[in-house]
Write a protein that holds these residues in place. Structure first.
Motif, mmCIF file in Angstrom:
data_model
loop_
_atom_site.group_PDB
_atom_site.id
_atom_site.type_symbol
_atom_site.label_atom_id
_atom_site.label_comp_id
_atom_site.label_asym_id
_atom_site.label_seq_id
_atom_site.Cartn_x
_atom_site.Cartn_y
_atom_site.Cartn_z
ATOM 1 N N VAL A 147 0.735 -1.258 0.239
ATOM 2 C CA VAL A 147 -0.087 -0.243 0.319
ATOM 3 C C VAL A 147 0.418 1.604 -0.317
ATOM 4 C CG1 VAL A 147 -1.758 1.378 1.080
ATOM 5 C CG2 VAL A 147 -1.718 -1.197 1.121
ATOM 6 N N GLY A 148 2.091 1.332 0.853
ATOM 7 C CA GLY A 148 3.386 2.050 0.748
ATOM 8 C C GLY A 148 3.373 2.827 -0.605
ATOM 9 N N ARG A 149 3.564 1.866 -1.172
ATOM 10 C CA ARG A 149 4.644 1.302 -2.693
ATOM 11 C C ARG A 149 3.847 2.194 -3.777
ATOM 12 N NH1 ARG A 149 5.378 -2.772 -7.067
ATOM 13 N NH2 ARG A 149 6.453 -1.518 -8.759
ATOM 14 N N VAL A 150 2.629 1.869 -3.217
ATOM 15 C CA VAL A 150 1.675 2.577 -3.977
ATOM 16 C C VAL A 150 0.684 3.700 -3.874
ATOM 17 C CG1 VAL A 150 -1.355 2.261 -5.212
ATOM 18 C CG2 VAL A 150 0.171 0.273 -4.538
ATOM 19 N N LYS A 151 0.583 3.832 -3.201
ATOM 20 C CA LYS A 151 0.838 5.603 -2.251
ATOM 21 C C LYS A 151 1.241 6.769 -3.002
ATOM 22 C CE LYS A 151 -2.198 4.844 1.844
ATOM 23 N NZ LYS A 151 -2.113 4.931 3.128
ATOM 24 N N ALA A 152 2.950 6.347 -2.768
ATOM 25 C CA ALA A 152 3.942 6.504 -3.386
ATOM 26 C C ALA A 152 3.936 7.460 -4.895
ATOM 27 C CB ALA A 152 5.237 6.273 -3.664
ATOM 28 N N ALA A 153 2.883 6.161 -5.528
ATOM 29 C CA ALA A 153 3.355 6.281 -6.738
ATOM 30 C C ALA A 153 1.695 6.931 -7.200
ATOM 31 C CB ALA A 153 2.498 4.758 -7.161
ATOM 32 N N SER A 154 0.813 7.052 -6.467
ATOM 33 C CA SER A 154 -0.157 8.207 -6.567
ATOM 34 C C SER A 154 0.101 9.527 -6.347
ATOM 35 C CB SER A 154 -1.428 7.714 -6.149
ATOM 36 O OG SER A 154 -0.657 8.300 -4.587
ATOM 37 N N PHE A 155 1.621 10.176 -5.634
ATOM 38 C CA PHE A 155 1.846 11.142 -6.191
ATOM 39 C C PHE A 155 3.041 11.104 -6.545
ATOM 40 C CE2 PHE A 155 -0.351 11.007 -1.877
ATOM 41 C CZ PHE A 155 -0.042 13.260 -1.328
ATOM 42 N N ALA A 156 4.028 10.658 -7.374
ATOM 43 C CA ALA A 156 4.187 10.640 -8.439
ATOM 44 C C ALA A 156 3.689 10.534 -9.895
ATOM 45 C CB ALA A 156 5.382 9.564 -8.532
ATOM 46 N N LEU A 157 2.519 9.951 -10.098
ATOM 47 C CA LEU A 157 1.531 10.028 -11.182
ATOM 48 C C LEU A 157 0.976 11.148 -10.905
ATOM 49 C CD1 LEU A 157 0.851 8.889 -13.461
ATOM 50 C CD2 LEU A 157 -1.207 8.184 -12.180
ATOM 51 N N ALA A 158 0.554 11.939 -9.824
ATOM 52 C CA ALA A 158 -0.105 13.121 -9.801
ATOM 53 C C ALA A 158 0.394 14.389 -9.670
ATOM 54 C CB ALA A 158 -1.065 13.657 -8.274
ATOM 55 N N GLY A 159 2.184 14.259 -9.528
ATOM 56 C CA GLY A 159 2.971 15.530 -9.664
ATOM 57 C C GLY A 159 3.302 15.448 -11.071
ATOM 58 N N GLY A 160 3.487 14.420 -12.059
ATOM 59 C CA GLY A 160 4.077 14.072 -13.613
ATOM 60 C C GLY A 160 2.247 14.332 -13.833
ATOM 61 N N LEU A 161 0.576 14.281 -13.463
ATOM 62 C CA LEU A 161 0.091 15.845 -14.289
ATOM 63 C C LEU A 161 -0.146 16.837 -14.304
ATOM 64 C CD1 LEU A 161 -2.496 12.060 -13.759
ATOM 65 C CD2 LEU A 161 -1.925 13.016 -16.139
ATOM 66 N N GLY A 162 0.080 16.849 -12.804
ATOM 67 C CA GLY A 162 0.494 18.385 -12.196
ATOM 68 C C GLY A 162 1.458 19.254 -13.670
ATOM 69 N N GLY A 163 2.902 18.469 -13.197
ATOM 70 C CA GLY A 163 3.870 18.782 -13.650
ATOM 71 C C GLY A 163 3.500 19.436 -15.325
ATOM 72 N N LEU A 164 2.742 17.963 -16.287
ATOM 73 C CA LEU A 164 2.664 17.611 -17.909
ATOM 74 C C LEU A 164 1.954 19.223 -17.645
ATOM 75 C CD1 LEU A 164 2.606 17.035 -20.478
ATOM 76 C CD2 LEU A 164 1.140 15.731 -19.694
ATOM 77 N N ALA A 165 1.110 19.247 -16.887
ATOM 78 C CA ALA A 165 -0.565 20.362 -17.406
ATOM 79 C C ALA A 165 0.627 21.620 -17.525
ATOM 80 C CB ALA A 165 -1.399 20.927 -15.997
ATOM 81 N N GLY A 166 1.224 21.868 -16.194
ATOM 82 C CA GLY A 166 2.354 23.266 -16.464
ATOM 83 C C GLY A 166 3.301 24.095 -17.257
ATOM 84 N N VAL A 167 4.101 22.521 -17.636
ATOM 85 C CA VAL A 167 5.069 23.305 -18.864
ATOM 86 C C VAL A 167 4.000 23.428 -20.173
ATOM 87 C CG1 VAL A 167 7.173 21.683 -17.937
ATOM 88 C CG2 VAL A 167 5.377 20.454 -19.489
ATOM 89 N N LEU A 168 2.657 22.937 -20.283
ATOM 90 C CA LEU A 168 1.858 22.973 -21.606
ATOM 91 C C LEU A 168 0.881 24.338 -20.690
ATOM 92 C CD1 LEU A 168 -0.174 19.590 -22.192
ATOM 93 C CD2 LEU A 168 1.855 20.465 -23.050
ATOM 94 N N VAL A 169 0.764 24.341 -20.440
ATOM 95 C CA VAL A 169 -0.074 26.002 -20.567
ATOM 96 C C VAL A 169 1.047 27.039 -20.152
ATOM 97 C CG1 VAL A 169 -0.260 26.156 -17.984
ATOM 98 C CG2 VAL A 169 -1.744 27.038 -18.904
ATOM 99 N N THR A 170 2.716 26.973 -20.270
ATOM 100 C CA THR A 170 3.740 28.187 -19.235
ATOM 101 C C THR A 170 3.930 28.846 -20.823
ATOM 102 O OG1 THR A 170 4.272 27.683 -17.300
ATOM 103 C CG2 THR A 170 5.537 28.901 -18.708
ATOM 104 N N PRO A 171 3.939 28.566 -21.667
ATOM 105 C CA PRO A 171 4.272 29.333 -23.053
ATOM 106 C C PRO A 171 3.012 29.745 -23.437
ATOM 107 C CG PRO A 171 4.921 27.296 -23.367
ATOM 108 C CD PRO A 171 4.126 26.671 -22.055
#
Length: 288
Positions: A188-212
């Motif tokens: 469960v701990g690994r899955v929780k870390a993966a969920s935050f990693a995935l959330a970070g990736g999605l948020g980061g992708l939104a950031g790099v796309l909207v920044t320009p």
């Protein structure tokens, strides 16, 4: 008087904004489905995506094709760090406590960005060219096309991840019943870390796309993140299809209200419609 060409122009703009909101909303849904909380640090993952993209382009001298995935990967790592050092050590598993904990982490992240990158507004170049494309008389920037294509690919990969990989299936199992998942041997701990990693990736992708297409600062993700949160609620919090539909709907509402009414009230119009939907269906459009 507005014609079909103007309607098409407003629609293109709305879908482009909606794609960004959808990515942010998906990040909220990933953590909520796995841990059962609202991760308010998601808004800062968006800001960090733009900041890391700026650093890759102007501090490290990377080309855009390399700086973009590096920025997304960096925010993914930040997501893991947030879960391992910020959320997991909490002695309380009360959801309300954990939500307030993510608010505190958000404030810390914003302060860190202010110290590292400063408070001045910055800008990055477009992902594609600046010559607009013409479709039925309406103009659409290559940047908007890039946003739509990359978002569609990201959503497709997300669907494959949750249905075609062991980690994705494990995340779905933990989201469905964490106790049963733990009993059968899932980490469960690994899955929780993966969920935050995935959330970070999605948020980061939104950031790099909207920044320009917007100015970049340490707090640029706050308003975008709130709109992504609203999109998740509108679609049905925790529903991935609902997050996409809610994001596109919110983007269209903003664009059409700005075009046919006034740009000064586009945020108000979108959130008023959101409230009306929730009055009729409190769980959102696709909420269960």
């Amino acid at each position: 008087m507005y014609g079909f060409q103007d309607l098409l122009q407003f629609t293109f703009a709305g879908i482009t904004s909606g794609a960004i909101y959808a990515l942010i909303a998906l990040g909220f849904c990933v953590v909520h489905n796995t841990i059962g909380i609202v991760n308010f640090a998601q808004v800062d993952f968006v800001s960090l995506g733009g900041m890391f993209l700026f650093s890759g382009l102007f501090w490290s001298g990377l080309p855009m094709v390399a700086a973009l995935p590096c920025a997304v990967a960096a925010v993914t790592v930040v997501g893991i760090v947030v879960e391992r050092l910020g959320v997991r050590p909490s002695r309380s598993q009360n959801h309300l406590v954990l939500i307030f904990l993510t608010i505190g982490i958000s404030i810390i992240l914003r302060g860190g960005m202010k110290l590292i990158w400063g408070k001045n507004r910055m800008a990055v170049p477009s992902l594609a060219g600046d010559e607009p494309l013409r479709i039925a008389g309406a103009a659409i920037l290559p940047q908007a096309v890039a946003i739509l294509v990359i978002t569609a690919v990201a959503i497709g990969l997300l669907v494959f991840f949750f249905h075609g990989t062991r980690l994705g299936l494990a995340m779905r199992a933990v989201a469905s019943n964490p106790t049963a998942a733990s009993v059968v041997g899932l980490s469960v701990g690994r899955v929780k870390a993966a969920s935050f990693a995935l959330a970070g990736g999605l948020g980061g992708l939104a950031g790099v796309l909207v920044t320009p297409i917007t100015t970049l600062s340490y707090d640029v993700g706050v308003l975008l993140g709130l709109k992504g949160f609203a999109a998740a609620i509108l679609g049905g919090f925790g529903s991935f299809p609902g997050a996409v539909i809610g994001g596109v709907m919110l983007g269209l509402l903003e664009s059409l209200s700005a075009g046919y009414w006034s740009s000064a009230y586009k945020d108000v119009a979108a959130f008023v419609v959101l409230l009306l939907v929730l009055f009729v269906r409190p769980k959102g459009l696709l909420g269960k």
